[in-house]
Scaffold this motif. Structure first.
Motif, PDB file in Angstrom:
ATOM      1  N   GLY A  32      -3.915  -0.858  -2.527  1.00 42.37           N
ATOM      2  CA  GLY A  32      -3.731   0.703  -2.761  1.00 42.37           C
ATOM      3  C   GLY A  32      -4.491   1.333  -3.814  1.00 42.37           C
ATOM      4  N   THR A  33      -4.601   0.310  -5.191  1.00 44.04           N
ATOM      5  CA  THR A  33      -5.497   0.965  -5.979  1.00 44.04           C
ATOM      6  C   THR A  33      -6.815   0.885  -5.593  1.00 44.04           C
ATOM      7  OG1 THR A  33      -5.609  -1.393  -6.871  1.00 44.04           O
ATOM      8  CG2 THR A  33      -3.915   0.137  -7.852  1.00 44.04           C
ATOM      9  N   ILE A  34      -7.354  -0.146  -4.946  1.00 44.36           N
ATOM     10  CA  ILE A  34      -8.820   0.004  -4.396  1.00 44.36           C
ATOM     11  C   ILE A  34      -9.135   1.322  -3.442  1.00 44.36           C
ATOM     12  CG2 ILE A  34     -10.458  -0.976  -2.512  1.00 44.36           C
ATOM     13  CD1 ILE A  34      -9.314  -3.743  -3.703  1.00 44.36           C
ATOM     14  N   MET A  35      -8.051   1.789  -2.640  1.00 46.20           N
ATOM     15  CA  MET A  35      -8.232   2.948  -1.797  1.00 46.20           C
ATOM     16  C   MET A  35      -8.261   4.158  -2.742  1.00 46.20           C
ATOM     17  SD  MET A  35      -8.235   2.290   1.344  1.00 46.20           S
ATOM     18  CE  MET A  35      -9.413   0.812   0.790  1.00 46.20           C
ATOM     19  N   SER A  36      -7.635   3.888  -3.948  1.00 49.42           N
ATOM     20  CA  SER A  36      -7.682   5.147  -4.772  1.00 49.42           C
ATOM     21  C   SER A  36      -9.194   5.054  -5.392  1.00 49.42           C
ATOM     22  CB  SER A  36      -6.633   4.984  -6.038  1.00 49.42           C
ATOM     23  OG  SER A  36      -5.183   4.955  -5.414  1.00 49.42           O
ATOM     24  N   LEU A  37      -9.856   4.112  -5.790  1.00 53.97           N
ATOM     25  CA  LEU A  37     -11.128   4.230  -6.412  1.00 53.97           C
ATOM     26  C   LEU A  37     -12.058   4.545  -5.138  1.00 53.97           C
ATOM     27  CD1 LEU A  37     -10.968   0.810  -8.231  1.00 53.97           C
ATOM     28  CD2 LEU A  37     -11.419   2.915  -9.179  1.00 53.97           C
ATOM     29  N   ALA A  38     -11.831   4.047  -4.023  1.00 48.52           N
ATOM     30  CA  ALA A  38     -12.734   4.184  -2.949  1.00 48.52           C
ATOM     31  C   ALA A  38     -13.005   5.856  -2.517  1.00 48.52           C
ATOM     32  CB  ALA A  38     -12.440   3.708  -1.760  1.00 48.52           C
ATOM     33  N   PHE A  39     -11.777   6.507  -2.776  1.00 46.16           N
ATOM     34  CA  PHE A  39     -11.767   7.990  -2.317  1.00 46.16           C
ATOM     35  C   PHE A  39     -11.682   9.033  -3.559  1.00 46.16           C
ATOM     36  CE2 PHE A  39      -9.469   6.071   1.393  1.00 46.16           C
ATOM     37  CZ  PHE A  39     -10.515   6.373   2.247  1.00 46.16           C
ATOM     38  N   TYR A  40     -11.828   8.363  -4.836  1.00 45.67           N
ATOM     39  CA  TYR A  40     -12.054   9.194  -5.836  1.00 45.67           C
ATOM     40  C   TYR A  40     -12.986  10.362  -6.124  1.00 45.67           C
ATOM     41  CZ  TYR A  40     -11.937  10.731 -10.854  1.00 45.67           C
ATOM     42  OH  TYR A  40     -11.676  11.298 -11.975  1.00 45.67           O
ATOM     43  N   MET A  94       0.705  -1.225   0.123  1.00 41.33           N
ATOM     44  CA  MET A  94       0.162   0.068  -0.048  1.00 41.33           C
ATOM     45  C   MET A  94       0.880   1.268  -0.084  1.00 41.33           C
ATOM     46  SD  MET A  94      -3.225  -0.841   2.460  1.00 41.33           S
ATOM     47  CE  MET A  94      -4.020   0.756   1.894  1.00 41.33           C
ATOM     48  N   ASP A  95       1.901   1.346   0.830  1.00 36.64           N
ATOM     49  CA  ASP A  95       3.017   2.565   0.729  1.00 36.64           C
ATOM     50  C   ASP A  95       3.250   2.801  -0.664  1.00 36.64           C
ATOM     51  OD1 ASP A  95       2.874   2.762   3.492  1.00 36.64           O
ATOM     52  OD2 ASP A  95       4.398   1.776   4.249  1.00 36.64           O
ATOM     53  N   GLU A  96       3.505   1.664  -1.509  1.00 40.40           N
ATOM     54  CA  GLU A  96       4.247   1.871  -2.741  1.00 40.40           C
ATOM     55  C   GLU A  96       2.895   2.313  -3.640  1.00 40.40           C
ATOM     56  OE1 GLU A  96       6.437  -1.388  -4.365  1.00 40.40           O
ATOM     57  OE2 GLU A  96       6.959  -2.046  -2.326  1.00 40.40           O
ATOM     58  N   SER A  97       1.822   2.038  -3.607  1.00 44.55           N
ATOM     59  CA  SER A  97       0.708   2.133  -4.584  1.00 44.55           C
ATOM     60  C   SER A  97      -0.180   2.960  -4.600  1.00 44.55           C
ATOM     61  CB  SER A  97       0.188   0.716  -4.955  1.00 44.55           C
ATOM     62  OG  SER A  97      -0.649   0.144  -3.810  1.00 44.55           O
TER      63      SER A  97
END
Length: 620
Positions: free
Chosen positions: A259-267, A126-129
């Motif tokens: 990490g990509t899921i978090m990006s989608l969740a908060f978009y 997650m830190d990386e992505s």
């Protein structure tokens, strides 16, 4: 095969390599040390072994367990021969049999430790992505819009800051941190730094402030990446140790997907009054949440018994290992073995510059070169270009922002799913073979992705081919160059320099991770997407050649066999592989019959001419 090459192979098998020159005596000493470290109890007479175990128990405040340690020492001397140990009762033999037949029947405490280590790996991913989705927003908000070439360098610098810290400082401070704080303490500190830095980078308002926050994040990533696999290895029983250490890479891939899921969740999170860019701030801060869970749970797991013994806390070491084993006999066996192994290590390492010996002793130098190659190529194969910048890449392929994030999630999911087969293939197909097969495929799929940008902008075909190329590349990477580097580096070095060898290998990994992160935004603009993907396709082709010439196989080899493999002079190994490559292409790809077998390169493979190599250009 030429007569000269055959003579060279015979010469090596007779241990008369001219590559030893003035280092020959030291090399022999190191080989003997390595063999002694492989089993320091081998050859000790029974009565002497029992007396040593008794003295150990009495000297270290474990006299009430004297009989357990006497029997444990007998088992530790030859763990697979316990059936012939008359001192064991039937209940103890049943436990030891079940340890072999039901490898995953372990105490719940061990599984809790496995969950903790897996979560630590996921935090790493997650830190990386999480920066991937944030890249769509924060450059404009922090005053570095990507239309300017200088700003492209600044974006790369900000994104690569944690890995600059890891390569220059973070990986090297892990040794003193582990010495003073223990495995749990190092994991706690690094998790706290990850938590604090993730929150910190979500609160920044300038690019240089973001750079500082992400640089500090490197102190959470570096020591954690060097400590967690070691902690898992030191606490795990031998039967499942390899599988648990392998899980680091697998769950790191899972964290990249999260990490990509978090990006989608908060978009779609809107900006409230007075806050600009709440969505990307939440993306970056989200990686701190699992780190907080690690902090709250790590001290509920036992400390590494090996670390406790190194500090002279034998009573605590026994308590720790007893929590991780099902019976007293297993705990006594493993604790006594750790004790004698540490004693041998202290004896061997006294007064020696191990870092210098990693490069001056030919056997060690070849292991360092091979490990450096696989660690370097894990970065320059291009995987982290996609992990960090896939959203930008997909956006340039005319994806909408939300489509780019969804496509990035697909990359993360495939990266994790296709890492699962490696648990099996890495020990069956072999490390070298996996790399030799997958590197040409990765090169081909990156070329496919790059040339897809020649498809007209308004065509849906461009979107489809770009996504397909990246996904196929990921599917080739995940079972090969994904898990192999850490596994290979852990095997290649002799035991007596393995710790410092792994520090060197991880430092190489993180430094070139930084190089990739800082250069790609500018590379993407200067080379265009087609040129940028072609650049990394070229590196994959170079990687194939480097692996062919300089990377011996390490799968399922004893320490003595590994010494033999890495003692072959580089020129002989490279010459042999150049002969083996066309032979194996004809044999395994074109299926030609009646080919004259190549003689093997190593003594442990059998007599000259009795055994051939595996495809393609592989073998050792």
């Amino acid at each position: 095969m030429s007569k000269e090459l055959e003579k060279s192979s015979i010469k090596q098998q007779e241990s008369i390599s001219d590559d030893y020159d003035h280092k020959e005596v030291k090399h022999i000493d190191n080989t003997e040390a390595n063999i002694k470290l492989a089993n320091p109890l081998a050859g000790i007479p029974r009565e002497q072994l029992l007396e040593d175990a008794t003295n150990f128990a009495k000297t270290h405040g474990l006299g009430h367990l004297e009989e357990d340690f006497r029997r444990g020492a007998l088992v530790a001397q030859d763990p697979l021969a316990f059936e012939s140990v008359l001192d064991l009762d039937e209940a103890e033999k049943v436990v030891l049999r079940r340890e072999l037949t039901h490898r995953w029947d372990q105490p719940l405490q061990l599984y809790w430790l496995v969950i903790l280590c897996s979560l630590s790996a996921a935090v790493q991913g997650m830190d990386e992505s999480v920066i991937n989705g944030a890249n769509l927003f924060f450059p404009d908000h922090l005053g570095i819009p990507q239309g300017d070439s200088n700003n492209q360098w600044l974006l790369g610098l900000v994104n690569g800051a944690p890995y600059l810290c890891c390569g220059l400082i973070g990986c090297w401070v892990s040794t003193p941190m582990n010495r003073y704080f223990g495995r749990r303490g190092t994991i706690f500190i690094s998790a706290f730094i990850s938590f604090a830095a993730c929150i910190w980078q979500g609160l920044t308002n300038t690019w240089w402030h973001m750079f500082i926050a992400r640089f500090i994040l490197g102190f959470g990533i570096g020591p954690k990446s060097a400590t967690v696999p070691v902690y898992a290895a030191e606490c795990s029983p031998p039967a499942i140790r390899g599988a648990l250490v392998m899980m680091w890479q697998m769950w790191t891939a899972f964290g990249i997907m999260l990490g990509t899921i978090m990006s989608l969740a908060f978009y779609h999170v809107p900006d409230p009054a007075g806050i600009v860019g709440l969505n990307w701030r939440l993306m970056l801060g989200s990686a701190g949440v699992p780190a907080l869970f690690i902090m709250t749970q790590v001290y509920f797991c036992p400390e590494s018994p090996r670390w406790l013994i190194s500090k002279g806390r034998y009573d605590k070491a026994y308590e720790a290992i007893r929590r991780l084993r099902k019976s007293n006999i297993q705990a006594a066996r493993d604790l006594y073995y750790i004790h004698v192994l540490l004693e041998v290590e202290r004896e061997i390492q006294t007064g020696r510059n191990l870092f210098l010996e990693m490069f001056t002793v030919p056997r060690n130098r070849r292991a360092a070169v091979a490990s450096g190659i696989v660690m370097f190529m894990q970065q320059f194969c291009g995987i982290n270009v996609i992990a960090y910048y896939s959203s930008n890449i997909f956006a340039q392929a005319n994806f909408s922002n939300i489509q780019a994030l969804l496509a990035s999630w697909g990359f993360g999911m495939l990266n994790w799913v296709f890492a699962l087969p490696a648990v099996y293939t890495i020990d069956t197909f072999g490390r070298r073979n996996l790399l030799l097969v997958t590197f040409p495929l990765m090169s081909l799929f990156l070329l496919m992705t790059g040339f897809a940008f020649y498809i007209p902008d308004d065509s849906q075909a461009r979107i489809a081919v770009v996504a397909l190329g990246i996904y196929l590349f990921t599917m080739a990477y995940s079972p090969g160059e994904g898990p192999v580097p850490f596994t290979y580096s852990a095997e290649a070095f002799p035991l007596y320099i393995r710790d410092i060898g792994m520090s060197y290998a991880t430092a190489v990994l993180w430094f070139f991770n930084f190089v990739v992160a800082i250069t790609f935004p500018r590379l993407l603009n200067a080379f265009t997407p087609t040129g940028a993907f072609g650049w990394y396709a070229g590196w994959n082709a170079i990687g194939f050649v480097l692996i062919l010439l300089f990377l011996p196989e390490t799968k399922a080899l004893s320490l003595e066999e590994l010494d033999q493999v890495f003692s072959v002079p580089t020129r002989i190994h490279a010459a042999y592989q150049l002969k083996a490559l066309p032979y194996n292409i004809r044999k395994y790809i074109f299926r030609q019959k009646g080919l004259k077998p190549l003689p093997p390169l190593y003594q442990h493979e059998g007599a000259i001419g009795e055994k051939t190599y595996a495809p393609p250009g592989a073998g050792h």
